[in-house]
Design an enzyme around this catalytic site. Structure first.
Site, PDB file in Angstrom:
ATOM      1  N   LYS A 132      48.213  41.547  47.601  1.00  0.00           N
ATOM      2  CA  LYS A 132      48.012  42.005  46.414  1.00  0.00           C
ATOM      3  C   LYS A 132      47.029  42.899  46.298  1.00  0.00           C
ATOM      4  O   LYS A 132      45.750  42.845  46.741  1.00  0.00           O
ATOM      5  CB  LYS A 132      47.708  41.002  45.407  1.00  0.00           C
ATOM      6  CG  LYS A 132      47.462  41.500  43.914  1.00  0.00           C
ATOM      7  CD  LYS A 132      47.136  40.399  42.937  1.00  0.00           C
ATOM      8  CE  LYS A 132      45.734  40.113  42.854  1.00  0.00           C
ATOM      9  NZ  LYS A 132      44.932  40.844  41.874  1.00  0.00           N
ATOM     10  N   ASP A 143      48.979  45.199  41.607  1.00  0.00           N
ATOM     11  CA  ASP A 143      48.640  44.792  40.107  1.00  0.00           C
ATOM     12  C   ASP A 143      47.693  45.779  39.405  1.00  0.00           C
ATOM     13  O   ASP A 143      46.448  45.392  39.655  1.00  0.00           O
ATOM     14  CB  ASP A 143      47.634  43.570  40.590  1.00  0.00           C
ATOM     15  CG  ASP A 143      47.027  42.660  39.711  1.00  0.00           C
ATOM     16  OD1 ASP A 143      47.590  42.708  38.610  1.00  0.00           O
ATOM     17  OD2 ASP A 143      46.147  41.866  39.897  1.00  0.00           O
ATOM     18  N   LYS A 149      48.536  46.472  36.068  1.00  0.00           N
ATOM     19  CA  LYS A 149      48.501  45.895  34.882  1.00  0.00           C
ATOM     20  C   LYS A 149      48.641  47.310  33.630  1.00  0.00           C
ATOM     21  O   LYS A 149      47.677  47.244  32.815  1.00  0.00           O
ATOM     22  CB  LYS A 149      47.145  45.210  34.391  1.00  0.00           C
ATOM     23  CG  LYS A 149      47.406  43.705  35.192  1.00  0.00           C
ATOM     24  CD  LYS A 149      46.155  42.803  34.667  1.00  0.00           C
ATOM     25  CE  LYS A 149      45.869  41.541  35.298  1.00  0.00           C
ATOM     26  NZ  LYS A 149      45.406  41.918  36.777  1.00  0.00           N
ATOM     27  N   ASP A 190      50.335  51.398  27.826  1.00  0.00           N
ATOM     28  CA  ASP A 190      50.154  52.480  27.267  1.00  0.00           C
ATOM     29  C   ASP A 190      51.304  52.682  26.630  1.00  0.00           C
ATOM     30  O   ASP A 190      52.184  51.919  26.368  1.00  0.00           O
ATOM     31  CB  ASP A 190      49.882  53.617  28.505  1.00  0.00           C
ATOM     32  CG  ASP A 190      48.926  54.909  27.947  1.00  0.00           C
ATOM     33  OD1 ASP A 190      49.340  55.216  26.582  1.00  0.00           O
ATOM     34  OD2 ASP A 190      48.099  55.231  28.553  1.00  0.00           O
ATOM     35  N   THR A 212      44.009  35.230  31.356  1.00  0.00           N
ATOM     36  CA  THR A 212      43.430  33.819  31.424  1.00  0.00           C
ATOM     37  C   THR A 212      41.989  33.893  30.986  1.00  0.00           C
ATOM     38  O   THR A 212      41.275  32.765  30.900  1.00  0.00           O
ATOM     39  CB  THR A 212      43.542  32.884  32.986  1.00  0.00           C
ATOM     40  OG1 THR A 212      43.136  34.083  33.778  1.00  0.00           O
ATOM     41  CG2 THR A 212      44.726  32.730  32.904  1.00  0.00           C
ATOM     42  N   GLN A 243      36.733  30.661  38.361  1.00  0.00           N
ATOM     43  CA  GLN A 243      38.100  29.997  37.842  1.00  0.00           C
ATOM     44  C   GLN A 243      37.876  28.822  37.306  1.00  0.00           C
ATOM     45  O   GLN A 243      37.445  27.844  38.016  1.00  0.00           O
ATOM     46  CB  GLN A 243      39.160  30.129  39.095  1.00  0.00           C
ATOM     47  CG  GLN A 243      39.407  31.224  39.722  1.00  0.00           C
ATOM     48  CD  GLN A 243      40.569  32.137  39.052  1.00  0.00           C
ATOM     49  OE1 GLN A 243      40.940  31.968  37.901  1.00  0.00           O
ATOM     50  NE2 GLN A 243      41.003  33.186  39.503  1.00  0.00           N
ATOM     51  N   ARG A 279      39.688  34.440  46.843  1.00  0.00           N
ATOM     52  CA  ARG A 279      38.562  34.133  47.703  1.00  0.00           C
ATOM     53  C   ARG A 279      38.698  32.805  48.456  1.00  0.00           C
ATOM     54  O   ARG A 279      38.035  32.748  49.724  1.00  0.00           O
ATOM     55  CB  ARG A 279      37.395  33.858  46.761  1.00  0.00           C
ATOM     56  CG  ARG A 279      36.765  35.277  46.331  1.00  0.00           C
ATOM     57  CD  ARG A 279      36.037  35.168  45.095  1.00  0.00           C
ATOM     58  NE  ARG A 279      36.950  34.713  43.806  1.00  0.00           N
ATOM     59  CZ  ARG A 279      36.506  34.602  42.738  1.00  0.00           C
ATOM     60  NH1 ARG A 279      35.159  34.579  42.241  1.00  0.00           N
ATOM     61  NH2 ARG A 279      37.320  34.339  41.556  1.00  0.00           N
TER      62      ARG A 279
END
Ligand code: C5P
Length: 232
Positions: free
Chosen positions: A32, A59, A61, A64, A119, A190, A211
């Site tokens: 990613k 990624d 995102k 617009d 999240t 997280q 990580r």
């Protein structure tokens, strides 16, 4: 594409990214590329990793007006990435335009998935900042359904939401889930996490792992452990 582990290459330079990926001799993990690496190195890093044989989830995102997203997606499509994403909050019109932009002349296109509610947004931020006064779980499912109806291929969601998304949108609607940790490892920032084995059990299609692999003493062993628990 089947179940796979996607490594979040959250690095700020090409050198660090390549030094990390060079450890994987003989293996070409799905990677990613997020905003940090893309804004540091631009499309060249996508081309380089693609040329090295990696599948790529870009990624970025997007969010617009439909015309802008359509044109941006047309450019990203030429980079030949495997998955790209946008915010479902951009509405059906934006998602439909994105699909149009992404589709190449021969009818092929990268997979397009939507971010539902980030999240990092909780119930109180959603109510107070966004004036959305529904339970957050309903909002996530509604956004997933809107994405499905617009013709998208799936969503990025918490592993805890993957099962419900499949119930509502069908088993073939992809769930790509970050927030994965080994049972014996540090959670970092997280909060709601699952192990790779649990994510497999609840039906995630792809797990995005940063990580626990990138910061491991032995990243290749950590990746193999993820693959063994999730994909094999
Ligand atoms: O290091 P870690 O495994 O937490 O990395 C997870 C990756 O997934 C990061 O690149 C993060 O930005 C991304 N992500 C996330 N939660 C979301 C969406 C994306 O953690 N809801």
């Amino acid at each position: 594409m089947g179940k796979d582990v996607i490594i979040a290459c959250d690095f700020d330079s090409k050198e660090k990214t390549l030094a990390f990926l060079d450890k994987f001799t003989g293996r070409k993990p799905f990677v990613k590329i997020g905003m940090e690496l893309y804004y540091a190195e631009g499309p060249a890093i996508v081309r380089e990793l693609k040329a090295r044989g990696h599948k790529i989830f870009l990624d970025l995102k997007l969010h617009d007006i439909p015309n802008t997203v359509k044109k941006a997606m047309a450019v990203l499509s030429r980079l030949d990435v495997d998955i790209v994403n946008l915010h479902a909050a951009g509405t059906t019109a934006m998602m439909t335009a994105a699909l149009e932009g992404l589709t190449r002349e021969d009818g092929t296109r990268p997979l397009l998935i939507a971010v539902t509610m980030l999240t990092s947004t909780d119930q109180s931020a959603m109510e107070n900042d966004l004036l959305i006064r529904e339970p957050i779980a309903n909002v996530v499912l509604h956004y997933a359904e809107t994405a499905k109806n617009a013709g998208l291929d799936g969503v990025v969601c918490s592993p805890l939401e993957a099962e419900k998304v499949h119930e509502r949108c069908g088993a073939s609607f992809l769930t790509v889930t970050p927030g994965v940790r080994f049972a014996d490892s540090d959670k970092g920032d997280q909060k709601r996490v699952m192990t790779p084995a649990e994510a497999k059990k609840i039906g995630s299609d792809y797990i995005v792992v940063g990580r626990p692999i990138t910061a491991a003493a032995d990243p290749v062993a950590a990746y193999e452990r993820c693959m063994k628990e999730f994909a094999d």
